[in-house]
Design an enzyme around this catalytic site. Structure first.
Site, PDB file in Angstrom:
ATOM      1  N   HIS A 288      -2.124  -1.994   5.387  1.00 32.22           N
ATOM      2  CA  HIS A 288      -1.462  -3.251   5.754  1.00 32.22           C
ATOM      3  C   HIS A 288      -1.973  -3.701   7.115  1.00 32.22           C
ATOM      4  O   HIS A 288      -2.215  -2.867   7.990  1.00 32.22           O
ATOM      5  CB  HIS A 288       0.066  -3.057   5.831  1.00 32.22           C
ATOM      6  CG  HIS A 288       0.822  -4.338   5.735  1.00 32.22           C
ATOM      7  ND1 HIS A 288       1.044  -5.139   6.832  1.00 32.22           N
ATOM      8  CD2 HIS A 288       1.373  -4.973   4.678  1.00 32.22           C
ATOM      9  CE1 HIS A 288       1.728  -6.214   6.446  1.00 32.22           C
ATOM     10  NE2 HIS A 288       1.929  -6.137   5.145  1.00 32.22           N
ATOM     11  N   ASP A 345       3.372  -3.213  -2.492  1.00 34.81           N
ATOM     12  CA  ASP A 345       2.839  -3.324  -3.867  1.00 34.81           C
ATOM     13  C   ASP A 345       2.642  -1.979  -4.543  1.00 34.81           C
ATOM     14  O   ASP A 345       2.205  -1.922  -5.693  1.00 34.81           O
ATOM     15  CB  ASP A 345       1.510  -4.091  -3.826  1.00 34.81           C
ATOM     16  CG  ASP A 345       1.728  -5.518  -3.384  1.00 34.81           C
ATOM     17  OD1 ASP A 345       1.017  -5.977  -2.467  1.00 34.81           O
ATOM     18  OD2 ASP A 345       2.644  -6.160  -3.927  1.00 34.81           O
TER      19      ASP A 345
END
Ligand code: SDX
Length: 408
Positions: A288, A345
């Site tokens: 991320h 996700d």
């Protein structure tokens, strides 16, 4: 341009003849906001000052979307009126249904993008707000209209996604059911039957966890489009286009496809090792730009996924495969040195897959949630709007002599 050097960035700063470029705008600020905040080092997320763990545990998407859009938790009456408005906005213009029929064979994200634009072309409120923009600024008098359009888009996206699924499978359309919650009504329109409580809870939790996340690529796209005073539906259609990519919202579909392809937890080490090689495939659902710790949303949804497969089984071993990958990532030096952890996700697709939702719809469901974040940010930016117009550092030639074609 020298002042850029002082800003905090761990990103890739490129020195050019014109000054410094922050590659991918890492850590570059574009506005002040009070909608959501992320502490990437500690893995913390707040919506309007409330920790995501509390909202996931005590709230629901209707209440959270009201909070994000209107800036505070609603009273009981405000929430009931909001739910009633959302339910009344769920239907689509006939032209939008026609577009969905024509795109029945297309990937759902193409259909979503097109359907939003067509719905906007027929929404008289949207056209009225566009007309008010001819004065070149967001007219405070139109603020109420803008919030109404935002609520309409929150209400309509689930209908677009569910209708596309039904049309893509040659099934009859299931009209929205006003007395069902946002999440339950989506599953009702999608599958044609009232969902059992745990499935509705799973979708509602997913929508709550994805509702906003400060300024990711899709929200930045919404800012850029809205800053030109384009309309709200076009702004959302553009944000959907940005969300589609596998580096952003498309990762949830890719993560489950990877788990299905793996087939067994025993392959986890092989797959994770491949992702550490230069040029190797990135592990979908891992890493991320902001979180350098475990994504708090992933931790919350992991618990729900564990509960879901405990109750309904893990026939494709997806949860077991994901857990094996997680353990490899959490212990592998490559990932730990780069502070790469599972993100939002990583776990979400497992539950949707077992619910019977085809993985090509996962990113559309992400968009169904994030639409409220995109529009809350747009409405916030319009209060002090300025069109985005960055620069490029030109490094090509100048004043070349034009050579006629027959002399080249
Ligand atoms: C979302 O921004 C948001 O808030 C987004 C989101 C939201 O709510 O809106 O949180 C939703 O989009 C989550 C992210 C979903 N995408 C993925 O899971 C795709 C896989 N992840 C990577 O592509 C990547 O981690 C990104 C795109 C998410 C972040 O990329 P960055 O910040 O540009 O990081 P980078 O590419 O500069 O990577 C730094 C290093 C590189 O290695 P080196 O050059 O140092 O050797 O880490 C490596 C990268 O190769 N790396 C990975 C990796 N992610 C980063 N290596 C293997 N697998 C990965 N997943």
């Amino acid at each position: 341009m020298d002042h850029l050097v002082q800003i905090k960035t761990s990103g890739k700063v490129l020195q050019t003849p014109c000054g410094y470029i922050i590659h991918g705008l890492e850590d570059v600020l574009i506005k002040v906001t009070s909608i959501s905040d992320i502490d990437g080092e500690r893995g913390l997320l707040w919506y309007r000052g409330y920790r995501i763990e509390d909202l996931a545990r005590f709230s629901n998407y209707e209440e959270v979307s009201y909070l994000i859009l209107h800036g505070r938790l609603p009273t009981r009456d405000e929430l009931e009126m909001y739910k009633h408005r959302l339910a009344s906005f769920r239907t689509l213009h006939p032209a939008t249904v026609e577009v969905l029929k024509n795109l029945a064979a297309a990937h759902p994200m193409f259909a979503l993008q097109a359907a939003i634009a067509v719905e906007g072309a027929h929404d008289v409120d949207n056209l009225r707000l566009m007309e008010s923009f001819k004065v070149g600024r967001y007219v405070e008098a139109e603020r109420e209209l803008a919030f109404k359009i935002a609520e309409k888009l929150v209400a309509k996206l689930p209908t677009i996604v569910a209708y596309h699924y039904r049309l893509s499978r040659g099934l009859s359309l299931v009209e929205p059911k006003p007395d069902l919650s946002h999440a339950a009504n989506f599953l009702y329109m999608f599958f044609g039957s009232v969902p059992q409580p745990l499935a509705a809870r799973g979708v509602d939790l997913y929508l709550t966890l994805h509702a906003d996340h400060e300024i990711p690529a899709s929200t930045f796209t919404a800012h850029v489009v809205a800053s030109t005073l384009s309309d709200m539906y076009s702004t959302v259609a553009a944000a959907v286009a940005a969300l589609k990519g596998s580096l952003h919202g498309g990762a949830n579909e890719m993560a489950v496809r990877n788990y299905l392809e793996m087939g067994s937890p025993s392959r986890a080490r092989e797959v994770v090792e491949a992702a550490t090689k230069p040029g190797g495939p990135k592990l979908m659902g891992v890493g991320h730009r902001v979180y350098k710790a475990y994504d708090p949303r992933a931790l919350i949804f992991k618990e729900f996924a564990r509960e879901y497969v405990a109750k309904f089984g893990d026939p494709k071993h997806l949860y077991a495969i994901a857990e094996a990958i997680e353990q490899e990532v959490l212990s592998h030096p490559y990932f730990q040195q780069r502070k790469l952890y599972p993100n939002v996700d990583f776990w979400s697709g497992i539950v949707f897959y077992y619910m019977g939702i085809p993985y090509e719809y996962f990113t559309s469901i992400f968009a169904m949630s994030r639409v409220v974040g995109w529009l809350a940010h747009v409405l916030e930016y319009w209060e002090n709007n300025r069109i985005f117009r960055p620069r490029g550092c030109y490094i090509g030639p100048h004043d070349l002599r034009y050579v006629p074609l027959d002399q080249r």
